[in-house]
Design an enzyme around this catalytic site. Structure first.
Site, PDB file in Angstrom:
ATOM      1  N   THR A   9       0.837  -1.200   0.000  1.00  9.21           N
ATOM      2  CA  THR A   9       0.000   0.000   0.000  1.00  9.21           C
ATOM      3  C   THR A   9       0.873   1.251   0.000  1.00  9.21           C
ATOM      4  O   THR A   9       1.952   1.275   0.588  1.00  9.21           O
ATOM      5  CB  THR A   9      -0.943   0.065   1.218  1.00  9.21           C
ATOM      6  OG1 THR A   9      -0.184   0.335   2.398  1.00  9.21           O
ATOM      7  CG2 THR A   9      -1.704  -1.237   1.394  1.00  9.21           C
ATOM      8  N   GLU A  10       0.351   2.249  -0.660  1.00  7.97           N
ATOM      9  CA  GLU A  10       1.048   3.531  -0.774  1.00  7.97           C
ATOM     10  C   GLU A  10       1.298   4.170   0.593  1.00  7.97           C
ATOM     11  O   GLU A  10       2.283   4.889   0.787  1.00  7.97           O
ATOM     12  CB  GLU A  10       0.198   4.445  -1.653  1.00  7.97           C
ATOM     13  CG  GLU A  10       0.753   5.805  -1.959  1.00  7.97           C
ATOM     14  CD  GLU A  10      -0.231   6.597  -2.794  1.00  7.97           C
ATOM     15  OE1 GLU A  10      -0.405   7.796  -2.498  1.00  7.97           O
ATOM     16  OE2 GLU A  10      -0.831   6.030  -3.729  1.00  7.97           O
ATOM     17  N   ASN A  11       0.392   3.910   1.545  1.00 10.41           N
ATOM     18  CA  ASN A  11       0.534   4.537   2.861  1.00 10.41           C
ATOM     19  C   ASN A  11       1.397   3.721   3.820  1.00 10.41           C
ATOM     20  O   ASN A  11       1.493   4.052   4.990  1.00 10.41           O
ATOM     21  CB  ASN A  11      -0.846   4.804   3.482  1.00 10.41           C
ATOM     22  CG  ASN A  11      -1.688   3.555   3.608  1.00 10.41           C
ATOM     23  OD1 ASN A  11      -1.634   2.688   2.756  1.00 10.41           O
ATOM     24  ND2 ASN A  11      -2.490   3.469   4.657  1.00 10.41           N
TER      25      ASN A  11
ATOM     26  N   SER B 268       7.664   3.639   1.454  1.00 12.54           N
ATOM     27  CA  SER B 268       6.723   3.044   0.512  1.00 12.54           C
ATOM     28  C   SER B 268       6.927   3.595  -0.895  1.00 12.54           C
ATOM     29  O   SER B 268       6.932   2.852  -1.877  1.00 12.54           O
ATOM     30  CB  SER B 268       5.286   3.313   0.978  1.00 12.54           C
ATOM     31  OG  SER B 268       4.360   2.745   0.081  1.00 12.54           O
TER      32      SER B 268
END
Length: 228
Positions: free
Chosen positions: A57-59, A99
């Site tokens: 995930t990007e976060n 990330s």
């Protein structure tokens, strides 16, 4: 039965869950994958438990699981779209700068993104329609589109007004050039190749009819491509 094991029928257009199941079917075992905000997040719900696929995930999370049921929501455990999710064994968490380093460093095998338009050359436009009242929201899409080894797009093939979203040339602001490898839609799965747009599967339509509606030349794919 796991939804990813059920091949949807070819006699009608697909809904978003059936499209997500198709994408899940085609992701290789053990791949590192990012699912973009919106409908692509549904792919997580269709991955077999034994696939070995690692969702990023990007976060800042690895080994993300499917969406969390109502009775198991952890408000601190969400994907980049703020949707409550679960975690797989071995899940890890990290700063979003790390990330993005993973995204930009070529460590993702596949990313699945939504789109406003995809061109026949594989250009992607998915962050802004150019409308005066639209709110631009590029997020990490540019990093994902260029950083992942392959880009799959999940979208309807036409807008609500019937305008094609697979076009000869994008008219919306671009996210990335020549980055899209495959389009999964309600009416067809299409590969973007150096020779043109190749149709792998159709749903509720035929290749000739689809070519007329898109106003694009389409290349019929080899037989039995869905059984690879």
């Amino acid at each position: 039965m796991n939804p990813s094991k059920t091949r949807p029928g070819a006699d009608r257009p697909l809904d978003k869950h059936a499209i997500a199941a198709l994408i899940a079917r085609d992701i290789p075992q053990g791949a590192f994958v990012n699912l973009g905000i919106g409908q692509p997040t549904l792919v997580a719900d269709h991955l077999p438990d034994d696939s070995g696929i690692v969702l990023h995930t990007e976060n800042g999370m690895l080994h993300m699981g499917p969406a969390a049921p109502d009775d198991a929501i952890d408000p601190d455990l969400t994907n980049a779209g703020k949707i409550p999710v679960t975690e797989r064994p071995g899940a890890a968490y990290f700063h979003h700068a790390d990330s993005f380093a993973m995204m930009r460093g070529g460590h993702l095998d596949i990313c699945v993104l939504g789109a406003f338009q995809v061109s026949a050359a594989g250009d992607l436009a998915n962050w802004h329609t150019g409308a005066p009242d639209a709110i631009p929201a590029v997020g990490g899409a540019m990093d994902l589109a260029i950083g992942a080894k392959k880009v799959f797009v999940m979208m309807t093939l036409f807008t609500k007004t019937g305008a094609p979203k697979l076009v000869p040339r994008c008219t919306y602001p671009l996210t990335g050039l020549g980055c899209v490898h495959r389009v999964y839609s309600d009416l067809a799965v299409l590969d973007i190749t150096p020779d043109g747009v190749m149709v792998r599967e159709t749903f509720g339509t035929g290749v000739d009819e689809l070519a007329d509606r898109l106003d694009l030349p389409l290349i019929p794919g080899p037989p039995n491509t869905a059984d690879r």
